[in-house]
Design a protein around this motif. Structure first.
Motif, PDB file in Angstrom:
ATOM      1  N   PHE A  73       0.827  -1.202   0.000  1.00 16.57           N
ATOM      2  CA  PHE A  73       0.000   0.000   0.000  1.00 16.57           C
ATOM      3  C   PHE A  73       0.868   1.262   0.000  1.00 16.57           C
ATOM      4  O   PHE A  73       0.634   2.216  -0.754  1.00 16.57           O
ATOM      5  CB  PHE A  73      -0.927  -0.024   1.212  1.00 16.57           C
ATOM      6  N   LEU A  74       1.896   1.262   0.828  1.00 18.51           N
ATOM      7  CA  LEU A  74       2.765   2.428   0.912  1.00 18.51           C
ATOM      8  C   LEU A  74       3.500   2.674  -0.403  1.00 18.51           C
ATOM      9  O   LEU A  74       3.564   3.796  -0.906  1.00 18.51           O
ATOM     10  CB  LEU A  74       3.776   2.240   2.054  1.00 18.51           C
ATOM     11  N   ARG A  75       4.062   1.612  -0.956  1.00 14.77           N
ATOM     12  CA  ARG A  75       4.869   1.732  -2.175  1.00 14.77           C
ATOM     13  C   ARG A  75       4.009   2.102  -3.386  1.00 14.77           C
ATOM     14  O   ARG A  75       4.373   2.971  -4.177  1.00 14.77           O
ATOM     15  CB  ARG A  75       5.605   0.419  -2.428  1.00 14.77           C
ATOM     16  N   ASP A  76       2.861   1.429  -3.520  1.00 11.30           N
ATOM     17  CA  ASP A  76       2.056   1.576  -4.737  1.00 11.30           C
ATOM     18  C   ASP A  76       1.160   2.801  -4.732  1.00 11.30           C
ATOM     19  O   ASP A  76       0.725   3.248  -5.786  1.00 11.30           O
ATOM     20  CB  ASP A  76       1.187   0.329  -4.948  1.00 11.30           C
ATOM     21  N   GLU A  77       0.867   3.348  -3.539  1.00 14.13           N
ATOM     22  CA  GLU A  77      -0.076   4.462  -3.496  1.00 14.13           C
ATOM     23  C   GLU A  77       0.412   5.626  -2.633  1.00 14.13           C
ATOM     24  O   GLU A  77       0.572   6.742  -3.126  1.00 14.13           O
ATOM     25  CB  GLU A  77      -1.447   3.977  -3.001  1.00 14.13           C
ATOM     26  N   VAL A  78       0.671   5.394  -1.357  1.00 16.62           N
ATOM     27  CA  VAL A  78       0.976   6.495  -0.448  1.00 16.62           C
ATOM     28  C   VAL A  78       2.206   7.288  -0.896  1.00 16.62           C
ATOM     29  O   VAL A  78       2.205   8.520  -0.906  1.00 16.62           O
ATOM     30  CB  VAL A  78       1.154   5.962   0.986  1.00 16.62           C
ATOM     31  N   ALA A  79       3.261   6.575  -1.290  1.00 19.40           N
ATOM     32  CA  ALA A  79       4.515   7.235  -1.649  1.00 19.40           C
ATOM     33  C   ALA A  79       4.504   7.876  -3.028  1.00 19.40           C
ATOM     34  O   ALA A  79       5.396   8.666  -3.346  1.00 19.40           O
ATOM     35  CB  ALA A  79       5.674   6.236  -1.566  1.00 19.40           C
TER      36      ALA A  79
ATOM     37  N   ALA B 174      12.197   2.301   9.723  1.00 19.35           N
ATOM     38  CA  ALA B 174      13.091   2.977   8.781  1.00 19.35           C
ATOM     39  C   ALA B 174      13.291   2.140   7.529  1.00 19.35           C
ATOM     40  O   ALA B 174      13.302   2.671   6.406  1.00 19.35           O
ATOM     41  CB  ALA B 174      14.435   3.258   9.455  1.00 19.35           C
ATOM     42  N   ALA B 175      13.415   0.825   7.698  1.00 16.96           N
ATOM     43  CA  ALA B 175      13.605  -0.045   6.540  1.00 16.96           C
ATOM     44  C   ALA B 175      12.369  -0.045   5.646  1.00 16.96           C
ATOM     45  O   ALA B 175      12.471   0.044   4.418  1.00 16.96           O
ATOM     46  CB  ALA B 175      13.924  -1.466   7.009  1.00 16.96           C
ATOM     47  N   LEU B 176      11.184  -0.131   6.255  1.00 17.71           N
ATOM     48  CA  LEU B 176       9.941  -0.159   5.488  1.00 17.71           C
ATOM     49  C   LEU B 176       9.716   1.166   4.760  1.00 17.71           C
ATOM     50  O   LEU B 176       9.409   1.182   3.562  1.00 17.71           O
ATOM     51  CB  LEU B 176       8.763  -0.450   6.422  1.00 17.71           C
ATOM     52  N   LEU B 177       9.878   2.267   5.468  1.00 23.79           N
ATOM     53  CA  LEU B 177       9.629   3.566   4.855  1.00 23.79           C
ATOM     54  C   LEU B 177      10.709   3.952   3.854  1.00 23.79           C
ATOM     55  O   LEU B 177      10.456   4.693   2.903  1.00 23.79           O
ATOM     56  CB  LEU B 177       9.498   4.640   5.937  1.00 23.79           C
ATOM     57  N   GLY B 178      11.905   3.423   4.050  1.00 27.57           N
ATOM     58  CA  GLY B 178      12.953   3.652   3.072  1.00 27.57           C
ATOM     59  C   GLY B 178      12.724   2.859   1.806  1.00 27.57           C
ATOM     60  O   GLY B 178      12.810   3.388   0.690  1.00 27.57           O
ATOM     61  N   GLU B 179      12.389   1.585   1.957  1.00 24.94           N
ATOM     62  CA  GLU B 179      12.179   0.698   0.804  1.00 24.94           C
ATOM     63  C   GLU B 179      10.983   1.140  -0.030  1.00 24.94           C
ATOM     64  O   GLU B 179      10.990   1.022  -1.253  1.00 24.94           O
ATOM     65  CB  GLU B 179      11.974  -0.743   1.296  1.00 24.94           C
ATOM     66  N   THR B 180       9.959   1.671   0.607  1.00 23.66           N
ATOM     67  CA  THR B 180       8.750   2.068  -0.121  1.00 23.66           C
ATOM     68  C   THR B 180       8.832   3.487  -0.678  1.00 23.66           C
ATOM     69  O   THR B 180       7.942   3.910  -1.422  1.00 23.66           O
ATOM     70  CB  THR B 180       7.520   1.971   0.801  1.00 23.66           C
ATOM     71  N   GLY B 181       9.852   4.226  -0.309  1.00 23.13           N
ATOM     72  CA  GLY B 181      10.006   5.591  -0.799  1.00 23.13           C
ATOM     73  C   GLY B 181       9.354   6.654   0.061  1.00 23.13           C
ATOM     74  O   GLY B 181       9.440   7.844  -0.257  1.00 23.13           O
ATOM     75  N   CYS B 182       8.733   6.271   1.160  1.00 22.25           N
ATOM     76  CA  CYS B 182       8.021   7.256   1.989  1.00 22.25           C
ATOM     77  C   CYS B 182       8.971   8.198   2.718  1.00 22.25           C
ATOM     78  O   CYS B 182       8.690   9.400   2.838  1.00 22.25           O
ATOM     79  CB  CYS B 182       7.130   6.536   2.999  1.00 22.25           C
TER      80      CYS B 182
END
Length: 342
Positions: free
Chosen positions: A251-257, A315-323
């Motif tokens: 969700f974060l990668r495909d939409e939020v970010a 940090a890993a999740l938000l970094g990987e998804t671009g957020c």
């Protein structure tokens, strides 16, 4: 006996039903008062701004704006808690709630006032509420419709931006549907702040003909969850970060970010520069809108909350998804010439 709270709102106001759902979940007694013409004088005594929802307590203390209302009540009524114990998940819940308030609302308003069938449906329901089901003046539905269509520019909806907004809605629908697979709420067996923020927007979308048909065809879990959030109940605990991370990452990668965060960063810069407009590229399309000062404040607040959480997993999740490109910086590339229109 008088209820401790009075909640002035409207069925077609996502933020009103968001607070109503929260009060029900907390078991806080309240009186739901539909904002109607007959109640306008009473409403005006309490409302600092002519906006709903307005929450009034037994001592006539007044609060407006759904997120601050919920945060204030949460500090006084801690159980059942809205935030998972994991600071990472608690932040992600707050992030998704803000996404719903500041970005998904654009899709809700766009669909409601861009399509003829949706316009007629919403204008008729608003008119019925204003006159509480009684006799309405001739032409009132047309007047409501014209006024609201004229406000589409406030959410950036236009013929040019319609494909972008609708594609974003489709991605959001898929992301929430995936999060709800195998669980009653977004983060497990009980609602989090994100559930209240997102479900109130989807409740409105589901009530309108065009997006409602899309949701029913593509997202049965979302339909059931919206119904559940009318009067949410604890059905279990929050799940762990590890269990939720894959669906959240999608969700974060495909939409939020790719939609909400680029817009929020560009808008914040435009507000800071006192620019007349914002223009930001979202997946190859240009989204243009007047700057929104409230959204800039919301972005500053979500960035503040992000800075408080130092967990490596987040940090890993938000970094990987671009957020974190946006949450830990301005989100503006070094060679950018800016996003504000001249």
């Amino acid at each position: 006996m008088t209820a401790p709270f009075r909640l002035y709102g409207a069925e077609l106001s996502p933020y009103s039903t968001k607070v109503r759902s929260y009060l029900r979940y907390k078991g806080l007694a309240f009186e739901w008062l539909s904002r109607s013409n007959a109640r306008q004088e009473e409403f005006a005594r309490f409302a600092k701004l002519p906006l709903i929802p307005v929450l009034v307590d037994a001592n006539d203390n007044v609060a407006q704006d759904s997120t601050p209302i919920i945060e204030a009540l949460e500090s006084q009524h801690a159980e059942p808690a809205l935030a998972p114990q994991s600071p990472a998940l608690a932040f992600l819940s707050a992030l998704l709630e803000d996404y719903a308030d500041e970005w998904l609302n654009k899709a809700m308003f766009h669909y409601r006032w861009s399509y003829p069938e949706d316009q007629e449906s919403a204008a008729a329901r608003i008119s019925d509420a204003l006159f509480e089901g009684g006799e309405k003046p001739d032409g009132i539905v047309a007047q409501v419709k014209a006024r609201m269509i004229g406000r589409l520019h406030h959410v950036g909806s236009s013929a040019d931006t319609a494909p972008l907004i609708e594609a974003s809605f489709t991605r959001a629908l898929a992301g929430v549907e995936r999060l709800l697979r195998g669980r009653p709420y977004l983060f497990g067996g009980r609602p989090a702040l994100a559930d209240f923020g997102l479900s109130c927007q989807f409740r409105q979308l589901l009530s309108d003909p065009t997006p409602g048909a899309i949701i029913r065809a593509q997202a049965p879990n979302v339909v059931a969850w919206v119904e559940r959030m009318e009067d949410p109940r604890i059905e279990g605990g929050f799940e762990t970060f590890d269990v939720l991370s894959e669906a959240l990452a999608s969700f974060l990668r495909d939409e939020v970010a790719v939609s909400y965060l680029p817009w929020m960063a560009a808008n914040a810069r435009a507000v800071a520069d006192d620019a007349p407009g914002v223009s930001v590229e979202i997946l190859g399309a240009v989204f243009t809108q007047k700057p929104q000062r409230y959204a800039a404040k919301a972005f500053a607040e979500i960035r503040r909350k992000r800075a408080l959480v130092e967990e490596a997993s987040l940090a890993a999740l938000l970094g990987e998804t671009g957020c974190d490109t946006f949450l830990l910086s301005t989100g503006e590339p070094e060679d950018s010439e800016g996003d504000a229109d001249d």
